[in-house]
Design an enzyme around this catalytic site. Sequence first.
Site, PDB file in Angstrom:
ATOM      1  N   PRO A  28       2.077  -8.948   6.858  1.00  0.00           N
ATOM      2  CG  PRO A  28       1.042  -9.180   4.593  1.00  0.00           C
ATOM      3  CD  PRO A  28       1.856  -9.943   5.465  1.00  0.00           C
ATOM      4  CE  LYS A  29      -2.671  -4.524  13.631  1.00  0.00           C
ATOM      5  NZ  LYS A  29      -3.975  -4.685  13.533  1.00  0.00           N
ATOM      6  CD1 TRP A  30      -3.007 -10.812   7.581  1.00  0.00           C
ATOM      7  CD2 TRP A  30      -4.388 -10.358   5.877  1.00  0.00           C
ATOM      8  NE1 TRP A  30      -2.414 -11.305   6.379  1.00  0.00           N
ATOM      9  CE2 TRP A  30      -3.136 -11.070   5.552  1.00  0.00           C
ATOM     10  CE3 TRP A  30      -5.076  -9.698   5.131  1.00  0.00           C
ATOM     11  CZ2 TRP A  30      -3.039 -11.263   4.167  1.00  0.00           C
ATOM     12  CZ3 TRP A  30      -4.932 -10.080   3.751  1.00  0.00           C
ATOM     13  CH2 TRP A  30      -3.970 -10.867   3.238  1.00  0.00           C
ATOM     14  N   GLY A 176      -1.156  -2.355   8.250  1.00  0.00           N
ATOM     15  CA  GLY A 176       0.281  -1.958   8.782  1.00  0.00           C
ATOM     16  C   GLY A 176       0.978  -3.403   8.697  1.00  0.00           C
TER      17      GLY A 176
END
Length: 366
Positions: A28-30, A176
């Site tokens: 996951p894009k944090w 994203g």
Amino acid sequence: MKLPVMPPVAPMLAKSVPTIPAGASYEPKWDGFRSIIFRDGDEVEFGSRNEKPMTRYFPELVEAVRAELPERCVLDGEIVIATDGGLDFEALQQRIHPAVSRVTMLSEQTPASFIAFDLLALGDEDYTRRSFADRRAALEGALAAASPPIHLTPTTDDLDVAQRWFVELEGAGLDGVIAKPLDGIYQPDKRVMFKIKHVRTADCVLAGFRWHKTSTEQSPLVGSLLLGLYQDGKLQHVGVVGAFPAKRRAELVGELEPLVLRDGDEHPWQEWASAEAHQGQRLPGSVSRWNATKDLSFVPLRPQRVLEVKYEHMEGTRFRHLAHFVRWRDDRTPESCTYEQLEQPLTFALNDIVPDLSRPAGPASP
């Protein structure tokens, strides 16, 4: 402090691609503050994207690093504030404050977490020349006994899972998916990873503009356009459009001049001119939290033109990042530009992504 990898280190970066590539490791894009943690015994430093330390702003994480991480290590990750409603970037921004007393108070009311996703050094070993697959395996071992607020980001090599994450996790505030080559080494300040982010469009009301920082009386240049959407009959500030070439900035001065308010004209945001309106709010004309000397005043325009913009996702009632101009929409009326047109992401609980990450926020800060 004496480590195999010493601060400052510019984090490895990602370049945007339109689709999720095959044959990579996905995570996951944090949506938080990127930070590299350096720990050598009791010495702890939090680096940042601009290589300046952020250690003083997160005292609760300093203590957590000493309690939960290996004695000597360097980790790359993201500082986030997680609530039952998802990630709270606004609360995270509030943590960057010059007063120690306020930082201490907020560290108790809105405690932060650290999401680790890469390993640069462990003990006396420099891992930056090793493949990501090796670094990830070592990171998992290093954090095997770690407890909240230190967390390990989930990963997968299954493209179908990554595509599902891209759709589902947005509802928890993630923006994203990141794809990392399994054989890639760690390259500071190089765009060797890939990021796949949500891109949507919305029709917005043009309500004002700011002058560009290089604008002069002899060579006026528009800096950014202020965007609005109607909600319950009121025009709400939703974000700005910025990145224009210099030639286009000059052209916009003449194009927007007929919309500039004349004597006697009213504007839906005119009450923002009062000092009281800015207390504790993010409004056009208010002081920047990052730079108190930056002028954010704006030129109000009659809200009569509509433009289509691209945006990634929302943070509350606003665009989380700078929007991008697509085209003028002279076929749309300003009143038709409402929040109802915006796509609502699926809801998803943070604890389903990283167990024990979400915690209820403390009492609201004054």
